[in-house]
Design an enzyme around this catalytic site. Structure first.
Site, PDB file in Angstrom:
ATOM      1  N   GLY A  90      29.895 -28.679  82.982  1.00 56.09           N
ATOM      2  CA  GLY A  90      30.717 -27.016  81.960  1.00 56.09           C
ATOM      3  C   GLY A  90      30.762 -27.998  80.999  1.00 56.09           C
ATOM      4  O   GLY A  90      32.228 -27.457  79.869  1.00 56.09           O
ATOM      5  N   GLU A  91      29.687 -28.389  80.089  1.00 53.66           N
ATOM      6  CA  GLU A  91      29.703 -28.973  78.921  1.00 53.66           C
ATOM      7  C   GLU A  91      30.377 -27.519  77.700  1.00 53.66           C
ATOM      8  O   GLU A  91      31.337 -27.899  76.782  1.00 53.66           O
ATOM      9  CB  GLU A  91      28.820 -29.291  78.381  1.00 53.66           C
ATOM     10  CG  GLU A  91      29.271 -30.724  76.889  1.00 53.66           C
ATOM     11  CD  GLU A  91      28.374 -31.316  76.858  1.00 53.66           C
ATOM     12  OE1 GLU A  91      28.188 -32.396  75.766  1.00 53.66           O
ATOM     13  OE2 GLU A  91      27.647 -32.393  77.419  1.00 53.66           O
TER      14      GLU A  91
END
Length: 296
Positions: A90-91
């Protein structure tokens, strides 16, 4: 106490990773894999992130969506001993949330070892992100080597045929210039697959330059490769001395260590050059950090 992870992850991690027992986090009653709201300033980057570049325009578009709709899909993190959280997946959502001015973000909290985290991060990115062909190839290699997966196990985890995985891994044997062209999307994966079969380096690069300069289609490339391979070896290739085994071995070790294309050129007199390719300023800084650490 242990629980099983819920089936609420949909088609993502929940469908491609085997069920594992999840431990209760050490602080309070927070349970791993439950959804929590976490301060963004307590989330640190994922060291196993296979994606090296993030489009500023795409991040701004996602940030605008988050301003209007919020973060719809929680990120995945693991709890660290110092009360911070390390990203597993989920960067893009995390960066976009920071751009949107959020202070907190919803997250699945997992308990995972470094090996489990690498496996989850790589598989998650392969499944959900638009990685380029070289990033996918490096991710497959990392899963096989670092997580000790067989090709069959990797095939099951990422939902791809073994032949597809093999085709990606073969890209890592391409010359550095071809890898760079593929990484910069000057050629396609299909072009690269045709070029894999051209082992003579001079002929290989000659065809590569023709693809780029003449905008050759995949079919035209395949025909060019067939014609070139039918020519007598003395006409089709420009012979030049091969690298000594020591130089070739060092180039391979550097490429594996830096996770970047490395090229060594050497004359018969022993004079030459060592070229390390990078994809962005961040990638350049990453490589310099690795080299500084190695030097120390």
């Amino acid at each position: 106490m242990a629980i099983k992870k819920s089936g609420g992850l949909g088609r993502g991690l929940g469908s491609i990773l085997p069920d594992i027992d999840l431990e209760v986090a050490q602080k309070g009653n927070t349970v791993a894999a439950s959804i929590s709201t976490i301060p963004l300033d307590k989330i640190t980057a994922n060291p196993f992130q296979p994606r090296k570049e993030f489009s500023d325009e795409a991040l701004e578009e996602l940030a605008q969506s988050i301003r209007q709709q919020g973060v719809i899909t929680p990120v995945t993190v693991r709890k660290m001993p110092d009360d911070t959280y390390q990203l597993i997946a989920g960067e893009r959502r995390t960066r976009a949330s920071q751009l949107a001015g959020l202070k907190e973000i919803p997250a699945y909290v997992r308990v995972a070892t470094d090996t489990q985290m690498m496996e989850m991060a790589l598989v998650e990115n392969i499944q959900r992100e638009n990685l380029n062909a070289m990033e996918v190839a490096l991710a497959y290699k990392a899963l096989i080597e670092e997580c000790r997966l067989t090709h069959d196990q990797l095939s099951e985890k990422v939902g791809k045929n073994r032949s597809t995985i093999t085709n990606y891994l073969r890209l890592l044997n391409l010359p550095a210039e071809t890898q760079l062209a593929l990484n910069e999307e000057k050629i396609s994966m299909a072009h690269a697959r045709a070029l894999v079969n051209v082992e003579d380096i001079d002929l290989h690069l000659e065809i590569l330059h023709s693809i780029i300069e003449r905008h050759l289609s995949v079919h035209q490339t395949e025909e060019l490769v067939k014609k070139a391979k039918k020519k007598p070896a003395a006409v089709a290739t420009k012979k030049r001395g091969e690298l000594p085994s020591h130089h070739a071995e060092v180039a391979g070790r550097l490429k594996d260590y830096l996770q970047s294309a490395v090229e060594i050129k050497r004359s018969q007199r022993g004079k030459g050059s060592l070229t390390i390719h990078f994809n962005s300023d961040n990638d350049f800084d990453r490589i310099i950090t690795l080299l500084d650490g190695k030097r120390k």
